[in-house]
Scaffold this motif. Structure first.
Motif, PDB file in Angstrom:
ATOM      1  N   ARG A 127      14.113 -11.155 -10.336  1.00  0.00           N
ATOM      2  CA  ARG A 127      14.701 -10.475  -9.145  1.00  0.00           C
ATOM      3  C   ARG A 127      14.201  -9.367  -8.826  1.00  0.00           C
ATOM      4  N   ALA A 128      13.481  -8.693  -9.974  1.00  0.00           N
ATOM      5  CA  ALA A 128      13.008  -7.360  -9.456  1.00  0.00           C
ATOM      6  C   ALA A 128      11.677  -7.408  -8.605  1.00  0.00           C
ATOM      7  N   LEU A 129      11.143  -8.736  -8.708  1.00  0.00           N
ATOM      8  CA  LEU A 129      10.032  -9.027  -7.647  1.00  0.00           C
ATOM      9  C   LEU A 129      10.070 -10.053  -6.748  1.00  0.00           C
ATOM     10  N   THR A 130      11.617 -10.030  -6.377  1.00  0.00           N
ATOM     11  CA  THR A 130      11.728 -11.083  -5.187  1.00  0.00           C
ATOM     12  C   THR A 130      13.088 -10.419  -4.519  1.00  0.00           C
ATOM     13  N   LEU A 131      14.191 -10.790  -4.717  1.00  0.00           N
ATOM     14  CA  LEU A 131      15.131 -10.394  -4.193  1.00  0.00           C
ATOM     15  C   LEU A 131      15.429  -8.895  -3.836  1.00  0.00           C
ATOM     16  N   ALA A 132      15.351  -7.997  -5.151  1.00  0.00           N
ATOM     17  CA  ALA A 132      15.505  -6.677  -5.113  1.00  0.00           C
ATOM     18  C   ALA A 132      14.806  -5.952  -4.225  1.00  0.00           C
ATOM     19  N   PRO A 133      13.588  -6.313  -4.356  1.00  0.00           N
ATOM     20  CA  PRO A 133      12.740  -5.366  -3.416  1.00  0.00           C
ATOM     21  C   PRO A 133      13.223  -5.603  -1.999  1.00  0.00           C
ATOM     22  N   ALA A 134      13.386  -7.014  -1.615  1.00  0.00           N
ATOM     23  CA  ALA A 134      13.869  -7.444  -0.359  1.00  0.00           C
ATOM     24  C   ALA A 134      15.205  -6.809   0.194  1.00  0.00           C
ATOM     25  N   MET A 147       6.863   8.142 -24.765  1.00  0.00           N
ATOM     26  CA  MET A 147       6.929   7.635 -23.355  1.00  0.00           C
ATOM     27  C   MET A 147       6.071   6.491 -23.170  1.00  0.00           C
ATOM     28  N   ARG A 148       4.721   6.586 -23.698  1.00  0.00           N
ATOM     29  CA  ARG A 148       3.955   4.901 -23.730  1.00  0.00           C
ATOM     30  C   ARG A 148       4.722   3.988 -24.335  1.00  0.00           C
ATOM     31  N   ASP A 149       5.363   4.311 -25.512  1.00  0.00           N
ATOM     32  CA  ASP A 149       6.099   3.454 -26.145  1.00  0.00           C
ATOM     33  C   ASP A 149       7.260   2.758 -25.433  1.00  0.00           C
ATOM     34  N   ARG A 150       7.735   3.553 -24.700  1.00  0.00           N
ATOM     35  CA  ARG A 150       9.305   3.325 -24.209  1.00  0.00           C
ATOM     36  C   ARG A 150       9.262   3.096 -22.676  1.00  0.00           C
ATOM     37  N   ALA A 151       8.297   3.428 -21.892  1.00  0.00           N
ATOM     38  CA  ALA A 151       8.174   3.017 -20.616  1.00  0.00           C
ATOM     39  C   ALA A 151       8.493   1.592 -20.127  1.00  0.00           C
ATOM     40  N   PRO A 152       7.937   0.978 -20.907  1.00  0.00           N
ATOM     41  CA  PRO A 152       8.086  -0.632 -20.358  1.00  0.00           C
ATOM     42  C   PRO A 152       9.633  -0.937 -20.382  1.00  0.00           C
ATOM     43  N   SER A 153      10.403  -0.245 -21.394  1.00  0.00           N
ATOM     44  CA  SER A 153      11.751  -0.649 -21.749  1.00  0.00           C
ATOM     45  C   SER A 153      12.782  -0.182 -20.478  1.00  0.00           C
ATOM     46  N   THR A 154      12.094   0.814 -19.631  1.00  0.00           N
ATOM     47  CA  THR A 154      12.937   1.100 -18.360  1.00  0.00           C
ATOM     48  C   THR A 154      13.522   0.061 -17.560  1.00  0.00           C
ATOM     49  N   ALA A 155      12.566  -1.054 -17.195  1.00  0.00           N
ATOM     50  CA  ALA A 155      13.363  -2.084 -16.545  1.00  0.00           C
ATOM     51  C   ALA A 155      14.564  -2.644 -17.235  1.00  0.00           C
ATOM     52  N   ALA A 156      14.438  -2.921 -18.465  1.00  0.00           N
ATOM     53  CA  ALA A 156      15.372  -3.305 -19.258  1.00  0.00           C
ATOM     54  C   ALA A 156      16.861  -2.384 -19.111  1.00  0.00           C
ATOM     55  N   GLU A 157      16.474  -1.033 -19.326  1.00  0.00           N
ATOM     56  CA  GLU A 157      17.852  -0.263 -19.403  1.00  0.00           C
ATOM     57  C   GLU A 157      18.315  -0.283 -17.867  1.00  0.00           C
ATOM     58  N   LEU A 158      17.523  -0.343 -16.890  1.00  0.00           N
ATOM     59  CA  LEU A 158      17.836  -0.215 -15.678  1.00  0.00           C
ATOM     60  C   LEU A 158      18.954  -1.649 -15.224  1.00  0.00           C
ATOM     61  N   ALA A 159      18.086  -2.571 -15.829  1.00  0.00           N
ATOM     62  CA  ALA A 159      19.148  -3.775 -15.450  1.00  0.00           C
ATOM     63  C   ALA A 159      20.451  -3.869 -16.429  1.00  0.00           C
ATOM     64  N   LYS A 160      20.252  -3.438 -17.416  1.00  0.00           N
ATOM     65  CA  LYS A 160      21.413  -3.173 -18.137  1.00  0.00           C
ATOM     66  C   LYS A 160      22.568  -2.331 -17.458  1.00  0.00           C
ATOM     67  N   ALA A 161      22.216  -1.295 -16.941  1.00  0.00           N
ATOM     68  CA  ALA A 161      23.107  -0.334 -16.090  1.00  0.00           C
ATOM     69  C   ALA A 161      23.386  -0.786 -14.944  1.00  0.00           C
ATOM     70  N   LYS A 162      22.822  -1.903 -14.416  1.00  0.00           N
ATOM     71  CA  LYS A 162      23.073  -2.421 -13.030  1.00  0.00           C
ATOM     72  C   LYS A 162      22.475  -1.261 -12.178  1.00  0.00           C
ATOM     73  N   VAL A 163      21.477  -0.920 -12.218  1.00  0.00           N
ATOM     74  CA  VAL A 163      20.857   0.033 -11.220  1.00  0.00           C
ATOM     75  C   VAL A 163      19.812  -0.968 -10.516  1.00  0.00           C
ATOM     76  N   LYS A 164      19.943  -0.773  -9.139  1.00  0.00           N
ATOM     77  CA  LYS A 164      18.890  -1.747  -8.568  1.00  0.00           C
ATOM     78  C   LYS A 164      17.298  -1.341  -8.570  1.00  0.00           C
ATOM     79  N   PHE A 165      16.629  -2.066  -8.859  1.00  0.00           N
ATOM     80  CA  PHE A 165      15.057  -1.704  -8.936  1.00  0.00           C
ATOM     81  C   PHE A 165      14.293  -2.925  -8.714  1.00  0.00           C
TER      82      PHE A 165
END
Lengths: 423, 502, 431
Positions: free
Chosen positions: B429-436, B379-397
Motif C-alpha cells: 500500500r505504501a508503494l501504491t495506493l498510499a502515494p496516489a 537511529m540506524r537500528d530502528r529507522a526501518p521500523s518507522t514504517a511499521a510504527e506508522l502503519a500501526k498508528a494508522k498514519v498515512k505514509f
C-alpha cells in the motif's frame, strides 16, 4: 573595599622586599610533602628555605614577616602553558608558539619567552610561581604544510625575573611531541586517514632512528661527521636525560604513543589525555606520568558521562598514575587550582590534588630538588593565602619566588584602580 | 533498423519540440500545418502497427492457447520491438487479459483467481468472474501475482542530473533576492524519457513516480509521471503536485544558516500572500494603482499550495510540522529516519509523510575504533521500523526511493522495513495506493480498479519475497518484461535488466 | 541514550510533577531574602513556602537535601547551546529576520550537561557576526521536552547586536571570500543607524496603516518585512536588545545611537571594558552580562579585568555573569565566586549575578531568579555551598520537576554503556 587595602599592603611589602633573607612566622605551614604545622615558621636564607618549624628564633636584625591568619604553601606549578610565548592569542604577531617544520627538536621555548608579558603578573597573583611553557602548533597543519610532530623544547620557568635567563628553572624540561591522531569523527575517508597516520608513525620512528645513527657517528668520530642542530637536540632524549612530553588525547593515540615510547626507549610524559580507555594500567606499568588538561572541560564524546572530564583525574589516581595539572591556555593559568578542586569534588583525594599542582609537577619536570614543596634546601617559592588555595574565594596575600617577595599587582589591578577612581 | 528508428524518432522529436516551442507564437496556419503533420505521422505509425499485427503470429492468436508459458511473449519478432518501443498507442490499445492470477487490488480484497483486463491504457475490468474479451491477448496468470504498479513517493528519476537553475551556489543579499528559488520549474517540463534510471526502476516494479526537482531551497514543482513513454508529455499524469523545499544553505551569501533558510521561506510566503492580494486588486481595477512587479518566484509559490518539507530527526519533524502550520500550507514531510520515535507527533498532526527507503547506514570507510553516538546507532537500528510504527498508528505514509535506483537495493530496502514489522500488505500500500492518495490521484492510480490507469506489476511469488521475480510491468497498459537477474544473489553488481519490450 | 536520560527524567516527572514536594534538611539560599536552614515546599510546580519548619502535607514527596544547599536555578544570559545549524546568519550586515526560536534543538546533549551544572533558564542568542544580528529566545532547559515546550512563555524575546572585532571581520575576510560591509567600528555604527532609519520609516508606514484601518478605511497593508519587523519591535520596546560588545568606545557609541533613535539597550553582552564607562551604562539603564575573568584572547579583550562585574555593580549597573560557552555554563556557580575574590562583592551579590540579576535583565524576575513563594520551582540542590569549588549538583528541579538527579544519573551510566554495546554488537552481526 577590602582588596584596596590589601593592595596597599602588597605595594608596601614590595618596596621593603629587596632582600631574600627573612623569617616568616605566625603562619600555618602546608609543606605538601610533610605534615602541616599549625602556627609555624619558615626561615628563608638567600632565597632558599633554611628551616621550618613550629618555633624559630630569629637572629638579630633578621627581617620578620608576620603571616598571622595566613597559610603558607609552596607556589603552584602549571604544567602546560604557552606563557611568555603568546600574548594575545588571536593576534598572530604576538604568538610565537608554532614554528614551521615537522620535526623541530632544536627549537627552545625559553629563548622566546617575553619576560615582560602581562600574563606573568596576572597568573602569579593567584599563587602560580612556575609554569612549563612549550612550543606547540597543536598538531594543526599550516596551509600546504604537513602536521607538526616535534615542536621543540619546553622550559620550566619562574614567574618573576628580568630576563628569560633569570626566569629559567629548567631550561629544557621536555621535548614536545604532538602525536598524530586519526580523525575523531566518523566521517568516511578512514582508510586514507589511517594511511597518513601510519606513515606519520613511521616518520617518527625514522627520525629517532636517524638520531640514534647520528649519535653513533658522533661518539665514534665517524669521518665527515657534521654537526646537525636537530640531531644534537635529540641526544639528551636518547640518553634518557630529557623526557618526551607527548600530546595525545584519545585512547588510540595514547596506546600508540606508549608503544612508541617503549619501542624507542624514551622517557615519556603524557600530555592532556581526554580519556583513558584501557590505557591506564599500561601507563602505570611503564611509570609514565600524566599532565592532565583542564578538569573543567566538556566530555569528549556525546555519549560520555556528563562528569567524565571531572572524574578523569580520580580515575588516574585510582590507577596509580602520577599526575599534574596544566591549563593549556594562557588566559586561564590563574585558574589552575580550580581544576584541581573540581577533581577533588569528583573523587580525587585532596592531598593528591594539591600535589598535582606542586610537587608532582616539580618531580615530572626534573626539579623536585628545587621547588614544589616547603622543604629545607629548596627555593623559597611560597604563597601566603587566606585559606585553601584550591578554593576560588581564597586570596593570595603574599608571594615569594626564590625568596623574593613578588609584586601582586598586575594589568588587571592597575586598570581596576584607575577606573575605580574615574570621577 | 534500430538506428533508423532512432533517427526517425530524433527528427520527429526535434520537429515536435521546435513547433511546440514556437506554438504559442505561431500563426494559425503554422499550427494547422503542425497538427496535420502530427496526424499524418500518427496515421503512418498506426498503419505500421497494424501491418505488424497481421504478420506477428504471437499477437494474432488471442486465446487460451497462447501463451502457455507467460514468457512466450519474449519471442516477439524483432520488428515488433521498435514499433512497441516507440508507439505506446499500439500495445496500449490492444486488449490484454491476465487470467486466473492472484490479483492484489490493494483497494479491495485480494482475488485468489482473478482476471484483469486492460485496454487503451486503462483497466477495463477486474474480478473473479470477468471474461476475457475475444480480442484480448491472454496472459495465463496461474502462479502469477498482479499488483498495482509501484509508485515512488518522491523521486528525481527522469530529472536531468544537472537541473539546478537556481541550485544553491552563491546565495543572495537577503530574502528579496530569492536565492535558491526555482519555484516555477515543473518536473513535467524537464522530464527526460531517456533517463536510464526509468528502466531500472521498472525492473524493480515501479511504474510511476512523484518526480521533483530537488536542488535549491524552493526547488520547484513535482509531477506524477509514468516511468515509460516516448515523449515526456505521454508520461505525465499530474503536472503539479507540490513544491519541493529543502533546508539547505547557500555556499556563500544568504542564507548561511538554517535559521536563515527558515526566515527566508517565511518571508517568501508572506510576500506571496501579499503578491496575490495585490494582483487581485490590480486585476479588479488597474487604473490608479501601480502594477505589482512580476515575481516569478512568487508565481511558482502560488501555483502549488502543497509543500514538501524535509524532516528526519524527531526535532525536525516537530519543527517542520509547526512551520507548515504557521505557513498555512498543506505539507508532506519527507525523510522520517526518526519516524519510529515521532509517532505521537505524526499521529497528532494527521498529515501524510514520506519515508525514505535509503535507510541510514554506517559509512563504508569509517574508523572502527570510534563507535558512533548511541543515538546514531539507535537511529540506524530502528529507522526501518518507522514504517511499521506508522502503519500501526494508522498514519498515512508512502515510501520514496531517496536516490536508490537499483532494483536490488530498492527490494532490499523494502524488505528491511518488512523485516522490522511492516505487514506486507502495508508495504504494498505504501508503494501504491498510499502515494496516489497522498497526491490526490487515487481516482486514477494506485489500485487495480476498473477505469484506473493500467499500471501493473506482475510477479511470480509475492512481491518483496526473496525468491520473487518481477515478470513484467504494465505502464499505461503497455507491457515491459524484466530480464531474469543476471548477478548472483547477494552480489552488488549492477542490475541493469533489459526491462523493455522485446 | 539521550532518550534513556529523558525517560529517566520523565519517570521522575511522572512521580513528582504537579504535586507537592518538600525539600528538607537544607540551607536555603533564597538570594532575595537571605539564607536559612530549613525547607522549601513546592506545589504544582511553584514554590509554595520557604521556612525553617514546614509540615509536609499528606502525600508529599520528600527530598532530603542531606544538609546540602538549595539555591534558585541558575540563569545564563548568554548561550549558544541548543541551536541547530549555524548560530550566525553571517551573510548579511543586518540579519534581524532570522530567529533562534526557529532552530532550537531540544536534543542537544549540552542542555542536559547544563542542567547537570544547575542551569535552568538560558538566553539563547544568535552569534556575533552581524552589527544587527538575529532574534533570540529565552528557554527553560526542560530536557526531554520539545522545542516548543522549552520556550520560556512570557519572556520578552531579544535581538542580538554585535560591535567590534566580530562584526567587522566580514569586512576583511581571509582568503577569497567577498568582503562584506562593515570593516570598521565606524561602519558598525553606520550599519545600525541605517537599519533604524529604515525601521522607523517602516514603523511609520505601519502606524499610518493601522490608524487608517481603525478609522474604517480599507487599505492594502504594507509589506511585512521580517528584518524590519524585529527592529520595529525594538523601537516599540517589545523586544530587548542584547548587544555583544567589548571596548568602551563601542559601548558608548551604541548607547548614543540608542538614545538618538529612541530605544533601549537591555543588556550589553560581555562588555569587558564596561567598567570604563560604567556611569554611562548606568545612566542609560542597560544591564551588563559579562564573563567572570576572560581576557587576552583578542585585542579587544586585552583590557578585560575580573573586577569588571564589581565595578559595574558598585556604580549602579545591573550585572550578571554568563557563559557563552557550553563548558563554562556547567559551573557558573564557581564563576560567581570570582566576583567575591575580585572586587569583594558579597556572597548574595555573587549568587544574584547568576540568578536574580539575569532574571531581571531578561524581564522574568517575577517568575524565576530567587526562592520566594509564588515563583517557579526552579531549584538546584548542592551537597556543599554552591560558591565552593567542591560543590556538586545533586538535583535540579524545573517547575517542580526533577530534570537532573546525580544518583539516578550515576546509576544509569553503566546501563547506558550496556545499551550502546548492544547496539554495536547488533550492527556487527550480519542479519
Amino acid at each position: 573595599m577590602r582588596p584596596l587595602t590589601v593592595f596597599a599592603i602588597f605595594s608596601a611589602a614590595v618596596w621593603a622586599g629587596d632582600t631574600d633573607t627573612f623569617l616568616l612566622r605566625n603562619v600555618d605551614v602546608y609543606a605538601v610533602v610533610n605534615a602541616s604545622i599549625k602556627d609555624g615558621a619558615i626561615l628563608v636564607v638567600d632565597g632558599k628555605i633554611a628551616e621550618i618549624g613550629s618555633k624559630i628564633v630569629p637572629s638579630k636584625g633578621l627581617r620578620i614577616i608576620d603571616g598571622k591568619g595566613l597559610r603558607a604553601y609552596p607556589g603552584m606549578i602549571d604544567s602546560g602553558t604557552e606563557l611568555g610565548l603568546a600574548e594575545v592569542s588571536d593576534v598572530r604577531a604576538t604568538v610565537d608558539t608554532a614554528e614551521l617544520g615537522v620535526f623541530m627538536p632544536q627549537l627552545r621555548a625559553l629563548v622566546a619567552v617575553n619576560a615582560e608579558s602581562e600574563h606573568f603578573p596576572v597568573a602569579r597573583a593567584n599563587g602560580i610561581t612556575s609554569v612549563l611553557t612549550f612550543p606547540s602548533s597543536n598538531g594543526n597543519a599550516r596551509p600546504g604544510g604537513e602536521r607538526q610532530i616535534i615542536s621543540g623544547q619546553a622550559a620550566l620557568i619562574h614567574m618573576d625575573g628580568w630576563t628569560w635567563e633569570e626566569l629559567a628553572v629548567n631550561r629544557s624540561a621536555a621535548l614536545h611531541l604532538i602525536f598524530p591522531s586519526l580523525p575523531a569523527n566518523q566521517a568516511s575517508g578512514y582508510a586514507e586517514a589511517k594511511r597518513v597516520y601510519d606513515r606519520e608513525l613511521q616518520q617518527i620512528d625514522d627520525f629517532f632512528d636517524q638520531a640514534r645513527r647520528y649519535r653513533i657517528a658522533k661518539v665514534g668520530g665517524a669521518p665527515g661527521f657534521k654537526t646537525d642542530l636537530k640531531m644534537e637536540a635529540m641526544l639528551p632524549v636518547l640518553e634518557g636525560k630529557l623526557p618526551v612530553a607527548i600530546s595525545a588525547a584519545r585512547e588510540q593515540a595514547i596506546r600508540d604513543a606508549i608503544q612508541f615510547a617503549g619501542r624507542q626507549q624514551v622517557r615519556m610524559v603524557l600530555l592532556h589525555p581526554r580519556e583513558w580507555g584501557k590505557t591506564a594500567p599500561e601507563l602505570k606499568a611503564r611509570n609514565i606520568p600524566v599532565i592532565l588538561g583542564p578538569t573543567l572541560d566538556l566530555p569528549l564524546n556525546e555519549d560520555d558521562a556528563y562528569d567524565s572530564s571531572f572524574t578523569l583525574p580520580a580515575e588516574a589516581f585510582r590507577a596509580g598514575l602520577k599526575i599534574a595539572f596544566g591549563t593549556f591556555d594562557n588566559e586561564f593559568v590563574r585558574n589552575l587550582p580550580y581544576n584541581a578542586a573540581t577533581a577533588v569534588a569528583y573523587g580525587l583525594p585532596y592531598e593528591e590534588a594539591l600535589k598535582a599542582v606542586t610537587i608532582n609537577a616539580a618531580e615530572i619536570w626534573g626539579v623536585r630538588d628545587q621547588i614544589g614543596s616547603i622543604e629545607k634546601g629548596k627555593l623559597a617559592d611560597l604563597m601566603l593565602t587566606t585559606g585553601d588555595p584550591l578554593e576560588t574565594q581564597t586570596e593570595v596575600r603574599m608571594l615569594f619566588i626564590k625568596g623574593k617577595q613578588v609584586d601582586l599587582t598586575n594589568r588587571h589591578t592597575r586598570l581596576y584602580q584607575k577606573y575605580l577612581n574615574r570621577p | 533498423m534500430q538506428r533508423r528508428q532512432e533517427r526517425w524518432k530524433e527528427r520527429f522529436t526535434r520537429v515536435h519540440e521546435t513547433l511546440t516551442n514556437c506554438l504559442p507564437k505561431a500563426s494559425a496556419r503554422m499550427q494547422l500545418l503542425y497538427l496535420r503533420h502530427t496526424e499524418t505521422m500518427e496515421r503512418n505509425r498506426r498503419r505500421a502497427v497494424l501491418a505488424l499485427l497481421r504478420n506477428a503470429p504471437v499477437l494474432k492468436s488471442p486465446g487460451p492457447q497462447y501463451p502457455r508459458r507467460p514468457f512466450a511473449g519474449c519471442i516477439a519478432v524483432p520488428a515488433l520491438c521498435w514499433v512497441l518501443g516507440f508507439g505506446a498507442f499500439a500495445s496500449a490499445q490492444q486488449a490484454i487479459a491476465i487470467r486466473d492470477a492472484t490479483v492484489v487490488t490493494v483497494s479491495g480484497p485480494t482475488l485468489r483467481k482473478g482476471t484483469v483486463v486492460l485496454r487503451s491504457g486503462l483497466i477495463e475490468a477486474v474480478g473473479p468472474e470477468v471474461a476475457s474479451p475475444a480480442d484480448a491477448w491472454i496472459i495465463e496468470g496461474e502462479g502469477l501475482n498482479v499488483y498495482p504498479g509501484l509508485i515512488d513517493g518522491a523521486s528525481n528519476w527522469g530529472m536531468p542530473q544537472n537541473l539546478s537553475p537556481g541550485g544553491m551556489g552563491r546565495g543572495g543579499r537577503g530574502p528579496e533576492d530569492r536565492p535558491g528559488a526555482t519555484t516555477w520549474v515543473k518536473a513535467a517540463d524537464e522530464l527526460q524519457p531517456s533517463d536510464p534510471r526509468l528502466e531500472r526502476a521498472r525492473s524493480a516494479g515501479f511504474t510511476t513516480a512523484a518526480v521533483f526537482p530537488m536542488r535549491g531551497i524552493f526547488c520547484g514543482q513535482g509531477s506524477i509521471v509514468n516511468l515509460a513513454g516516448e515523449r515526456a508529455g505521454d508520461m505525465v499524469l499530474a503536472p503539479r503536485i507540490g513544491q519541493f523545499l529543502t533546508m539547505s544553505q547557500a555556499a556563500s551569501g544568504f542564507p548561511a544558516a538554517l535559521m536563515g533558510t527558515i526566515a527566508y521561506i517565511r518571508q517568501v510566503y508572506l510576500d506571496a500572500g501579499r503578491y496575490a492580494a495585490l494582483k487581485e486588486a490590480y486585476q479588479r481595477e488597474p487604473r490608479g494603482i501601480r502594477r505589482p512587479d512580476y515575481d516569478r518566484a512568487l508565481e511558482g509559490v502560488l501555483e502549488s499550495k502543497r509543500i514538501l518539507l524535509p524532516a528526519n530527526r524527531r526535532v525536525e519533524i516537530d519543527r517542520m510540522q509547526n512551520f507548515a502550520a504557521e505557513l498555512g500550507q498543506p505539507a508532506i514531510l519527507y525523510g522520517m529516519q526518526e519516524g519510529y520515535r515521532s509517532i505521537d507527533l505524526l499521529k497528532k498532526a494527521g498529515a501524510p509523510v514520506l519515508v525514505n527507503l535509503r535507510w541510514p547506514e554506517r559509512g563504508p570507510d569509517t574508523n572502527p575504533d570510534q563507535p558512533e553516538n548511541a543515538r546514531v546507532l539507535e537511529m540506524r537500528d530502528r529507522a526501518p521500523s518507522t514504517a511499521a510504527e506508522l502503519a500501526k498508528a494508522k498514519v498515512k505514509f508512502a515510501f520514496y526511493s531517496g536516490g536508490l535506483d537499483q532494483p536490488r537495493d530498492l527490494q532490499k530496502a523494502i524488505k528491511k522495513a518488512i523485516g522490522a514489522g511492516l505487514p506486507r500488505s502495508e508495504a504494498v500500500r505504501a508503494l501504491t495506493l498510499a502515494p496516489a492518495e497522498i497526491y490526490g490521484v487515487a481516482d486514477r492510480l494506485g489500485s487495480i480498479d476498473k477505469g484506473k490507469i493500467a499500471n501493473l506489476v506482475v510477479t511470480r511469488g509475492e512481491l518483496f519475497d526473496d525468491n520473487t521475480r518481477i515478470e513484467m510491468v504494465f505502464v499505461d497498459g503497455k507491457r515491459f518484461l524484466t530480464a531474469p537477474e543476471t548477478t548472483a544473489p547477494g552480489g552488488r553488481g549492477p542490475v541493469t535488466n533489459r526491462g523493455n519490450e522485446r | 541514550m539521550k532518550r534513556l536520560l529523558s525517560i529517566a527524567a520523565l519517570c521522575l516527572a511522572a512521580r513528582l510533577g504537579a504535586q507537592t514536594i518538600l525539600i528538607r534538611n537544607a540551607t536555603v539560599l533564597t538570594v532575595s531574602k537571605g539564607s536559612l536552614k530549613g525547607s522549601v515546599l513546592v506545589r504544582d510546580g511553584k514554590i509554595a513556602e520557604v521556612g525553617e519548619q514546614i509540615q509536609a502535607p499528606a502525600g508529599t514527596d520528600v527530598i532530603d537535601a542531606r544538609g546540602g544547599f538549595v539555591m534558585p536555578g541558575i540563569i545564563d544570559c548568554h548561550t549558544h547551546i541548543a541551536v541547530d545549524g549555524n548560530v550566525n546568519e553571517s551573510s548579511v550586515s543586518v540579519s534581524s529576520m532570522v530567529n533562534i526560536k526557529d532552530v532550537i534543538d531540544p536534543e542537544d546533549i549540552n542542555i542536559y550537561r547544563a542542567v547537570a551544572g544547575g542551569v535552568t533558564t538560558a538566553n539563547v542568542l544568535h552569534g556575533s557576526s552581524n552589527a544587527v544580528g538575529g532574534q533570540t529566545v529565552v528557554v527553560k532547559l526542560r530536557w526531554g521536552r520539545s522545542a516548543g515546550e522549552m520556550i520560556f512563555a512570557g519572556a520578552t524575546p531579544g535581538l542580538k547586536f554585535a560591535l567590534g572585532e566580530n562584526p567587522k571581520r566580514s569586512g576583511s575576510p581571509v582568503g577569497n571570500a567577498a568582503a562584506r560591509y562593515p570593516a570598521t567600528r565606524m561602519g558598525i555604527e553606520d550599519t545600525i543607524r541605517d537599519a533604524f532609519i529604515e525601521a522607523k520609516a517602516y514603523k511609520a508606514e505601519w502606524d499610518a496603516y493601522n490608524a487608517a484601518v481603525s478609522n474604517g478605511e480599507h487599505r492594502m497593508p504594507p509589506r511585512k518585512d521580517l528584518k524590519l519587523e524585529s527592529l520595529k519591535e525594538v523601537l516599540e520596546g517589545k523586544r530587548y536588545v542584547h548587544a555583544h560588545s567589548y571596548r568602551a568606545d563601542e559601548i558608548l557609541m551604541l548607547l548614543r545611537v540608542a538614545d538618538e533613535y529612541g530605544f533601549k539597550i537591555r543588556t550589553l553582552q560581555h562588555a569587558l571594558e564596561g567598567y570604563k564607562v560604567a556611569k554611562e551604562i548606568a545612566a542609560h539603564g542597560a544591564g551588563v552580562s559579562t564573563f567572570s575573568d576572560w581576557w587576552s584572547y583578542k585585542v579587544e579583550a586585552f583590557d578585560a579585568i575580573p573586577f569588571n562585574a564589581a565595578i559595574l555593580q558598585n556604580k549602579g549597573v545591573l550585572v550578571s555573569l554568563h557563559s557563552d560557552d557550553a563548558e563554562l555554563m556547567r559551573h557558573l556557580n564557581t564563576e560567581a565566586a570570582k566576583v567575591m575574590k575580585y572586587g569583594g562583592l558579597s556572597e548574595t551579590d555573587a549568587l544574584a549575578m547568576i540568578t536574580l540579576n539575569p532574571a531581571k535583565q531578561l524581564g522574568i524576575d517575577n517568575r524565576v531568579g530567587s526562592i520566594e513563594p509564588g515563583k517557579d520551582a526552579d531549584l538546584v540542590i548542592y551537597d556543599k555551598h554552591p560558591l565552593s569549588n567542591y560543590a556538586k549538583v545533586q538535583k535540579v528541579l524545573i517547575d517542580g520537576t526533577i530534570y537532573f538527579d546525580r544518583d539516578t544519573e550515576v546509576n544509569a551510566q553503566p546501563l547506558r554503556a550496556a545499551e550502546k554495546q548492544k547496539l554495536l554488537d547488533k550492527e556487527k552481526t550480519p542479519k
